[in-house]
Write a protein that holds these residues in place. Sequence first.
Motif, PDB file in Angstrom:
ATOM      1  N   VAL A 287      14.540   1.332 -45.913  1.00  0.00           N
ATOM      2  CA  VAL A 287      14.641   2.566 -45.474  1.00  0.00           C
ATOM      3  C   VAL A 287      15.607   1.733 -44.666  1.00  0.00           C
ATOM      4  CG1 VAL A 287      14.175   3.710 -43.249  1.00  0.00           C
ATOM      5  CG2 VAL A 287      12.639   3.635 -44.685  1.00  0.00           C
ATOM      6  N   GLU A 288      16.822   2.386 -44.523  1.00  0.00           N
ATOM      7  CA  GLU A 288      18.762   2.287 -43.672  1.00  0.00           C
ATOM      8  C   GLU A 288      18.371   3.071 -43.416  1.00  0.00           C
ATOM      9  OE1 GLU A 288      20.548  -1.053 -46.812  1.00  0.00           O
ATOM     10  OE2 GLU A 288      20.026   0.542 -47.958  1.00  0.00           O
ATOM     11  N   PRO A 289      19.392   2.731 -42.248  1.00  0.00           N
ATOM     12  CA  PRO A 289      19.222   1.790 -41.139  1.00  0.00           C
ATOM     13  C   PRO A 289      17.362   1.242 -41.008  1.00  0.00           C
ATOM     14  CG  PRO A 289      20.186   3.568 -39.986  1.00  0.00           C
ATOM     15  CD  PRO A 289      20.054   3.851 -40.785  1.00  0.00           C
ATOM     16  N   MET A 290      17.529  -0.054 -40.208  1.00  0.00           N
ATOM     17  CA  MET A 290      15.584   0.106 -39.617  1.00  0.00           C
ATOM     18  C   MET A 290      15.460   0.883 -38.201  1.00  0.00           C
ATOM     19  SD  MET A 290      15.109  -3.279 -41.533  1.00  0.00           S
ATOM     20  CE  MET A 290      13.181  -3.601 -40.635  1.00  0.00           C
ATOM     21  N   VAL A 291      16.500   1.064 -37.412  1.00  0.00           N
ATOM     22  CA  VAL A 291      16.557   1.312 -36.526  1.00  0.00           C
ATOM     23  C   VAL A 291      17.000   3.214 -35.921  1.00  0.00           C
ATOM     24  CG1 VAL A 291      17.158   0.588 -33.794  1.00  0.00           C
ATOM     25  CG2 VAL A 291      16.840  -0.865 -35.260  1.00  0.00           C
ATOM     26  N   PHE A 292      16.344   3.762 -35.655  1.00  0.00           N
ATOM     27  CA  PHE A 292      16.972   5.211 -35.733  1.00  0.00           C
ATOM     28  C   PHE A 292      16.607   5.558 -33.664  1.00  0.00           C
ATOM     29  CE2 PHE A 292      15.238   4.937 -40.101  1.00  0.00           C
ATOM     30  CZ  PHE A 292      16.932   5.514 -40.218  1.00  0.00           C
ATOM     31  N   GLY A 293      17.924   5.504 -33.168  1.00  0.00           N
ATOM     32  CA  GLY A 293      17.426   5.608 -31.490  1.00  0.00           C
ATOM     33  C   GLY A 293      16.910   4.808 -31.015  1.00  0.00           C
ATOM     34  N   ARG A 294      15.653   5.355 -30.713  1.00  0.00           N
ATOM     35  CA  ARG A 294      14.744   4.477 -29.638  1.00  0.00           C
ATOM     36  C   ARG A 294      13.683   3.756 -30.399  1.00  0.00           C
ATOM     37  NH1 ARG A 294      15.399   2.899 -24.810  1.00  0.00           N
ATOM     38  NH2 ARG A 294      17.849   3.919 -23.913  1.00  0.00           N
ATOM     39  N   LEU A 295      13.639   4.452 -32.321  1.00  0.00           N
ATOM     40  CA  LEU A 295      12.458   4.090 -32.820  1.00  0.00           C
ATOM     41  C   LEU A 295      12.861   2.813 -33.956  1.00  0.00           C
ATOM     42  CD1 LEU A 295      10.150   3.959 -34.384  1.00  0.00           C
ATOM     43  CD2 LEU A 295      11.447   5.912 -35.876  1.00  0.00           C
ATOM     44  N   PHE A 296      12.847   1.741 -33.764  1.00  0.00           N
ATOM     45  CA  PHE A 296      12.493  -0.124 -34.132  1.00  0.00           C
ATOM     46  C   PHE A 296      11.847  -0.038 -35.387  1.00  0.00           C
ATOM     47  CE2 PHE A 296      16.012  -1.983 -32.327  1.00  0.00           C
ATOM     48  CZ  PHE A 296      16.372  -0.878 -31.276  1.00  0.00           C
ATOM     49  N   LEU A 297      11.718   0.092 -36.348  1.00  0.00           N
ATOM     50  CA  LEU A 297      10.860   0.405 -37.664  1.00  0.00           C
ATOM     51  C   LEU A 297      11.136  -1.515 -38.188  1.00  0.00           C
ATOM     52  CD1 LEU A 297      12.273   2.602 -40.252  1.00  0.00           C
ATOM     53  CD2 LEU A 297      10.448   2.963 -38.975  1.00  0.00           C
ATOM     54  N   ALA A 298       9.240  -1.610 -38.198  1.00  0.00           N
ATOM     55  CA  ALA A 298       8.958  -3.099 -38.930  1.00  0.00           C
ATOM     56  C   ALA A 298       8.261  -3.275 -39.792  1.00  0.00           C
ATOM     57  CB  ALA A 298       8.743  -4.200 -37.701  1.00  0.00           C
ATOM     58  N   GLY A 299       8.120  -4.496 -41.050  1.00  0.00           N
ATOM     59  CA  GLY A 299       7.133  -3.882 -42.207  1.00  0.00           C
ATOM     60  C   GLY A 299       7.045  -3.076 -43.527  1.00  0.00           C
ATOM     61  N   ASP A 300       5.770  -2.127 -43.331  1.00  0.00           N
ATOM     62  CA  ASP A 300       6.198  -1.787 -44.767  1.00  0.00           C
ATOM     63  C   ASP A 300       6.477  -0.084 -44.467  1.00  0.00           C
ATOM     64  OD1 ASP A 300       4.792  -3.740 -46.088  1.00  0.00           O
ATOM     65  OD2 ASP A 300       3.348  -2.803 -45.965  1.00  0.00           O
ATOM     66  N   ALA A 301       6.501  -0.112 -42.215  1.00  0.00           N
ATOM     67  CA  ALA A 301       7.336   0.868 -42.222  1.00  0.00           C
ATOM     68  C   ALA A 301       8.452   1.351 -42.595  1.00  0.00           C
ATOM     69  CB  ALA A 301       6.903   1.473 -41.011  1.00  0.00           C
ATOM     70  N   ALA A 302       8.668  -0.004 -43.010  1.00  0.00           N
ATOM     71  CA  ALA A 302      10.633   0.428 -43.011  1.00  0.00           C
ATOM     72  C   ALA A 302      11.020  -0.273 -44.881  1.00  0.00           C
ATOM     73  CB  ALA A 302      11.266  -1.230 -42.359  1.00  0.00           C
ATOM     74  N   HIS A 303      10.111  -0.829 -45.058  1.00  0.00           N
ATOM     75  CA  HIS A 303      10.190  -1.109 -46.786  1.00  0.00           C
ATOM     76  C   HIS A 303       8.615  -2.011 -47.021  1.00  0.00           C
ATOM     77  CE1 HIS A 303       9.716  -5.309 -44.199  1.00  0.00           C
ATOM     78  NE2 HIS A 303      10.920  -4.529 -43.681  1.00  0.00           N
ATOM     79  N   LEU A 304       8.563  -1.578 -48.282  1.00  0.00           N
ATOM     80  CA  LEU A 304       7.633  -1.887 -49.445  1.00  0.00           C
ATOM     81  C   LEU A 304       7.883  -2.590 -51.075  1.00  0.00           C
ATOM     82  CD1 LEU A 304       4.710  -0.471 -48.965  1.00  0.00           C
ATOM     83  CD2 LEU A 304       5.188  -0.450 -51.087  1.00  0.00           C
ATOM     84  N   VAL A 305       7.316  -3.739 -50.593  1.00  0.00           N
ATOM     85  CA  VAL A 305       7.854  -4.335 -51.888  1.00  0.00           C
ATOM     86  C   VAL A 305       6.716  -4.731 -52.653  1.00  0.00           C
ATOM     87  CG1 VAL A 305       7.476  -6.217 -50.643  1.00  0.00           C
ATOM     88  CG2 VAL A 305       9.178  -6.208 -52.422  1.00  0.00           C
TER      89      VAL A 305
END
Length: 406
Positions: A287-305
């Motif tokens: 998911v790009e970018p990993m920030v949407f306003g005040r939501l900061f994504l981290a880990g599998d919420a942002a990227h799965l491998v």
Amino acid sequence: MTFPSPHAGPPAASRLPVVILGAGPAGLTVGNILRAGGVDCLVLETESREFIERRPRAGVVEEWAVRGLEERGLAGNLTARAQRHAECEFRFDGRGHRFPYGELTGRHHWFYPQPALVTDLVREYADVRGGAIAFGVRDVRLHDLDSGRPSVSYTDPDSGERRLVRCDFVAGCDGARGASRGALPARARISRYDYGIGWLALLAEAPPSSDCVLFGMHPDGFAGHMARSPGVTRYYLQCPPGDDPDDWPDERVWAALQQRLRAADRPPLTEGRLLEKRVLDMHNYVVEPMVFGRLFLAGDAAHLVAPIAAKGMNLALNDAFLLGDGLVAYLTRGEATGLDGYSEACLRRVWDYQEFSQWLSEICHGASHGDPYRAGTTLARLRRLFTSPAAAAAFAEQYLGTAAGY
Ligand code: RFL
């Protein structure tokens, strides 16, 4: 990106600087960093504490990630109990080919089951650092992320009441199927890659059959072996995507594992009861970018491998270090550099690991594709690891995640 000054004074009961969604490795690491930095937060988790402390998943932790945990006071049990591995073995042509990446780099992997790490992190967060956490929450929703005053609502499992928590930031660490991914705006770019294969992920109640990771390249399909603990071993078997685990009785599993990991110069595998059998449809996304306003994504919420190269939890920890440190710097000192550069800094390692997983997938699955041309190039790639010091060094660096910069 800039943020208005963090508000001064103690937060009201329904207002906190940070709400963290998800008590996995990412969310709990962020929470621990915030607590150590004196920042109040609330972790919301849909499962129970008992469940997250037992959920079997990863086991390979890279050295830089262990160092990052150590620097934040989070690796005591891990460094005391985890095994270190500095070699892996490729099995092809009916033989075992040992690859000594530790000797090439002076670095190693740590093997520590994800449930053990989660147990350590939740204990440190909730019981030692006094962090607030609510388990078993339902129907988590995110609100007003593009405003300076976002909030998160959820149903309390005991009272059944809806609760609303206003905050400055939401850390979306709730994995691949959480509320954060559901709240992504239309401007989010989601790149997805499907491998077109499945892996039967297995946990065996059996001691490891080798002192290192085994990659079995066989015309019938890939098979993998990874130690988890002295009495439990993870195995993988390539299968068609969407295969039914019920079609894999224990006898069929062990026959396939023995066949695909067979090496004339090695003993057969030690068999045992199978504790887990689940089919993973192998895919990656970013998911790009990993920030949407005040939501900061981290880990599998942002990227799965896909777990081919055992990278997912390591990426989750890298995000968590950067996000935790960035939030503390901003909320306690007003320094926004870490948060401003967060998405870009994470995504450099994310894309590098995505590429390595694809590369390793071709090595693992090329022999069974049914195409003699692909089988030939796969074998050439494999042999190159043992004939070219430059190729061996490049593989070791990517496998360990030790590049000088990402
Ligand atoms: P997690 O661990 O999924 O944690 C997310 C948490 O959020 C909760 N949740 C919610 N909470 C609040 N509100 C909601 N709406 C929620 N929805 C969900 C969930 O219950 C959960 O507790 O994500 P995180 O923290 O980003 O960590 C990622 C890692 O778990 C993952 O990348 C690894 O497990 C991947 N992985 C491996 N990674 C490695 O680095 N090394 C390995 O050896 C390795 N092996 C593996 C793996 C993943 C596997 N599976 C299951 C796909 C082996 C396997 C079989």
